[in-house]
Design a protein around this motif. Structure first.
Motif, PDB file in Angstrom:
ATOM      1  N   LEU A 108       4.390  -6.680  -4.759  1.00 37.42           N
ATOM      2  CA  LEU A 108       4.325  -8.134  -4.735  1.00 37.42           C
ATOM      3  C   LEU A 108       5.220  -8.707  -5.822  1.00 37.42           C
ATOM      4  O   LEU A 108       5.593  -8.006  -6.762  1.00 37.42           O
ATOM      5  CB  LEU A 108       2.889  -8.611  -4.936  1.00 37.42           C
ATOM      6  N   GLY A 109       5.558  -9.968  -5.702  1.00 40.70           N
ATOM      7  CA  GLY A 109       6.452 -10.629  -6.643  1.00 40.70           C
ATOM      8  C   GLY A 109       5.960 -10.636  -8.080  1.00 40.70           C
ATOM      9  O   GLY A 109       6.748 -10.700  -9.009  1.00 40.70           O
ATOM     10  N   ASP A 110       4.638 -10.562  -8.283  1.00 40.32           N
ATOM     11  CA  ASP A 110       4.083 -10.590  -9.634  1.00 40.32           C
ATOM     12  C   ASP A 110       3.937  -9.197 -10.251  1.00 40.32           C
ATOM     13  O   ASP A 110       3.357  -9.038 -11.316  1.00 40.32           O
ATOM     14  CB  ASP A 110       2.740 -11.315  -9.657  1.00 40.32           C
ATOM     15  N   GLY A 111       4.458  -8.176  -9.559  1.00 42.60           N
ATOM     16  CA  GLY A 111       4.408  -6.819 -10.084  1.00 42.60           C
ATOM     17  C   GLY A 111       3.252  -5.978  -9.556  1.00 42.60           C
ATOM     18  O   GLY A 111       3.243  -4.761  -9.731  1.00 42.60           O
ATOM     19  N   ARG A 112       2.260  -6.623  -8.933  1.00 39.02           N
ATOM     20  CA  ARG A 112       1.178  -5.844  -8.344  1.00 39.02           C
ATOM     21  C   ARG A 112       1.719  -5.059  -7.154  1.00 39.02           C
ATOM     22  O   ARG A 112       2.747  -5.398  -6.588  1.00 39.02           O
ATOM     23  CB  ARG A 112       0.041  -6.754  -7.857  1.00 39.02           C
ATOM     24  N   ARG A 113       1.002  -4.003  -6.782  1.00 42.76           N
ATOM     25  CA  ARG A 113       1.370  -3.212  -5.614  1.00 42.76           C
ATOM     26  C   ARG A 113       0.138  -3.046  -4.740  1.00 42.76           C
ATOM     27  O   ARG A 113      -0.991  -3.027  -5.228  1.00 42.76           O
ATOM     28  CB  ARG A 113       1.922  -1.848  -6.029  1.00 42.76           C
ATOM     29  N   VAL A 114       0.373  -2.902  -3.450  1.00 44.53           N
ATOM     30  CA  VAL A 114      -0.698  -2.685  -2.483  1.00 44.53           C
ATOM     31  C   VAL A 114      -0.342  -1.440  -1.689  1.00 44.53           C
ATOM     32  O   VAL A 114       0.794  -1.282  -1.243  1.00 44.53           O
ATOM     33  CB  VAL A 114      -0.860  -3.886  -1.525  1.00 44.53           C
ATOM     34  N   ALA A 115      -1.312  -0.550  -1.524  1.00 46.16           N
ATOM     35  CA  ALA A 115      -1.103   0.671  -0.756  1.00 46.16           C
ATOM     36  C   ALA A 115      -2.225   0.802   0.270  1.00 46.16           C
ATOM     37  O   ALA A 115      -3.389   0.554  -0.033  1.00 46.16           O
ATOM     38  CB  ALA A 115      -1.096   1.886  -1.683  1.00 46.16           C
ATOM     39  N   LEU A 116      -1.849   1.172   1.483  1.00 46.07           N
ATOM     40  CA  LEU A 116      -2.811   1.464   2.535  1.00 46.07           C
ATOM     41  C   LEU A 116      -2.529   2.867   3.049  1.00 46.07           C
ATOM     42  O   LEU A 116      -1.367   3.292   3.095  1.00 46.07           O
ATOM     43  CB  LEU A 116      -2.705   0.467   3.687  1.00 46.07           C
ATOM     44  N   HIS A 117      -3.585   3.569   3.427  1.00 45.78           N
ATOM     45  CA  HIS A 117      -3.413   4.892   4.008  1.00 45.78           C
ATOM     46  C   HIS A 117      -4.566   5.190   4.961  1.00 45.78           C
ATOM     47  O   HIS A 117      -5.613   4.545   4.909  1.00 45.78           O
ATOM     48  CB  HIS A 117      -3.296   5.982   2.932  1.00 45.78           C
ATOM     49  N   TYR A 118      -4.320   6.129   5.878  1.00 47.66           N
ATOM     50  CA  TYR A 118      -5.345   6.573   6.810  1.00 47.66           C
ATOM     51  C   TYR A 118      -6.133   7.713   6.181  1.00 47.66           C
ATOM     52  O   TYR A 118      -5.556   8.582   5.535  1.00 47.66           O
ATOM     53  CB  TYR A 118      -4.713   7.107   8.101  1.00 47.66           C
ATOM     54  N   ARG A 119      -7.444   7.712   6.385  1.00 45.83           N
ATOM     55  CA  ARG A 119      -8.298   8.832   5.979  1.00 45.83           C
ATOM     56  C   ARG A 119      -9.078   9.291   7.196  1.00 45.83           C
ATOM     57  O   ARG A 119      -9.725   8.472   7.868  1.00 45.83           O
ATOM     58  CB  ARG A 119      -9.299   8.433   4.884  1.00 45.83           C
ATOM     59  N   ARG A 120      -9.001  10.569   7.476  1.00 49.13           N
ATOM     60  CA  ARG A 120      -9.691  11.169   8.616  1.00 49.13           C
ATOM     61  C   ARG A 120     -11.196  10.879   8.538  1.00 49.13           C
ATOM     62  O   ARG A 120     -11.825  11.100   7.509  1.00 49.13           O
ATOM     63  CB  ARG A 120      -9.453  12.670   8.598  1.00 49.13           C
ATOM     64  N   GLY A 121     -11.747  10.379   9.637  1.00 48.79           N
ATOM     65  CA  GLY A 121     -13.177  10.103   9.705  1.00 48.79           C
ATOM     66  C   GLY A 121     -13.612   8.836   8.981  1.00 48.79           C
ATOM     67  O   GLY A 121     -14.781   8.483   8.997  1.00 48.79           O
ATOM     68  N   GLU A 122     -12.681   8.153   8.325  1.00 49.17           N
ATOM     69  CA  GLU A 122     -13.004   6.916   7.613  1.00 49.17           C
ATOM     70  C   GLU A 122     -12.297   5.719   8.234  1.00 49.17           C
ATOM     71  O   GLU A 122     -12.921   4.744   8.566  1.00 49.17           O
ATOM     72  CB  GLU A 122     -12.635   7.020   6.135  1.00 49.17           C
ATOM     73  N   GLY A 123     -10.971   5.786   8.324  1.00 52.85           N
ATOM     74  CA  GLY A 123     -10.210   4.673   8.878  1.00 52.85           C
ATOM     75  C   GLY A 123      -9.080   4.258   7.962  1.00 52.85           C
ATOM     76  O   GLY A 123      -8.409   5.092   7.351  1.00 52.85           O
ATOM     77  N   LEU A 124      -8.883   2.937   7.838  1.00 49.24           N
ATOM     78  CA  LEU A 124      -7.794   2.387   7.036  1.00 49.24           C
ATOM     79  C   LEU A 124      -8.318   2.055   5.639  1.00 49.24           C
ATOM     80  O   LEU A 124      -9.274   1.295   5.487  1.00 49.24           O
ATOM     81  CB  LEU A 124      -7.228   1.131   7.701  1.00 49.24           C
ATOM     82  N   VAL A 125      -7.663   2.625   4.627  1.00 53.86           N
ATOM     83  CA  VAL A 125      -8.120   2.518   3.242  1.00 53.86           C
ATOM     84  C   VAL A 125      -7.083   1.755   2.426  1.00 53.86           C
ATOM     85  O   VAL A 125      -5.877   1.960   2.583  1.00 53.86           O
ATOM     86  CB  VAL A 125      -8.338   3.928   2.641  1.00 53.86           C
ATOM     87  N   GLU A 126      -7.568   0.880   1.536  1.00 57.38           N
ATOM     88  CA  GLU A 126      -6.688   0.048   0.710  1.00 57.38           C
ATOM     89  C   GLU A 126      -6.946   0.298  -0.768  1.00 57.38           C
ATOM     90  O   GLU A 126      -8.076   0.520  -1.182  1.00 57.38           O
ATOM     91  CB  GLU A 126      -6.949  -1.434   1.023  1.00 57.38           C
ATOM     92  N   GLN A 127      -5.864   0.247  -1.559  1.00 53.98           N
ATOM     93  CA  GLN A 127      -5.924   0.230  -3.014  1.00 53.98           C
ATOM     94  C   GLN A 127      -4.863  -0.737  -3.503  1.00 53.98           C
ATOM     95  O   GLN A 127      -3.827  -0.890  -2.856  1.00 53.98           O
ATOM     96  CB  GLN A 127      -5.620   1.614  -3.610  1.00 53.98           C
ATOM     97  N   HIS A 128      -5.109  -1.396  -4.621  1.00 54.21           N
ATOM     98  CA  HIS A 128      -4.056  -2.217  -5.212  1.00 54.21           C
ATOM     99  C   HIS A 128      -3.940  -1.926  -6.710  1.00 54.21           C
ATOM    100  O   HIS A 128      -4.883  -1.497  -7.353  1.00 54.21           O
ATOM    101  CB  HIS A 128      -4.222  -3.711  -4.917  1.00 54.21           C
TER     102      HIS A 128
END
Length: 188
Positions: free
Chosen positions: A61-81
């Motif tokens: 993001l423009g303010d330096g933050r980052r966002v990451a999404l990934h797939y996890r088996r048996g869980e679904g779509l996972v987010e971290q920032h």
């Protein structure tokens, strides 16, 4: 009464300060941000033989933050920032739970603090079947709450376009799905 007011004012000032507050023992306490941002970046647990897995996506993001999404088996779509100030990631959070297979890849777009994501799932995607769950997701602000729209038995969104001001997102593929800060996903 004077002692109570002085203690209250000192506590209020310490609470508003961005510097760590000293504990009576002399040890610095943990700031609220460092308790939220205390993890390492995780990756998808799905096998991939190429150089960069389509099951992991990251955007800055423009303010330096980052966002990451990934797939996890048996869980679904996972987010971290990520916070550049804390130099750490949030704990992984599932923003869409499903037990079906990941399809295609994760696609992210950002503008002016708004993050748009496209992701797909289906029970036979590894066999070449089209997705049965096509996600359009949007995160704004502190990125702790995501708006998620699931379209069933749809071949997946091809693109997400974020407006210049970050107030609107249009997901497209032969049809469109609109999201706005004011109303969320249209008709939902």
């Amino acid at each position: 009464m004077l002692v109570t007011v002085t203690v209250t004012l000192a506590a209020a000032c310490a609470h508003q300060s961005s510097a760590p507050v000293k504990e009576p023992s002399g040890n610095a306490s943990v700031s609220p941000e460092s308790t939220v941002y205390a993890s390492k970046l995780q990756k998808s647990d799905l096998p991939w033989n190429g150089s960069s897995s389509p099951y992991n996506a990251e955007v800055k993001l423009g303010d330096g933050r980052r966002v990451a999404l990934h797939y996890r088996r048996g869980e679904g779509l996972v987010e971290q920032h990520y916070s550049p100030r804390a130099r750490a990631w949030t704990a992984p959070t599932v923003i869409y739970r499903t037990g079906t297979d990941a399809c295609q890849g994760i696609h992210l777009r950002t503008r002016n603090g708004t993050v748009a994501a496209i992701a797909d799932f289906g029970p036979y995607c590894y066999d070449g079947e089209p997705p049965t769950e096509s996600l359009a997701a949007v995160g704004v602000g502190d990125l702790t709450d995501w708006s998620v729209n699931v379209t069933k038995d749809f071949d997946g969104w091809e693109r997400a376009t974020v407006s210049e001001d970050g107030q609107r997102v249009v997901f497209g593929r032969n049809t469109t799905l609109n999201w706005s800060v004011a109303d969320g996903f249209e008709g939902r």
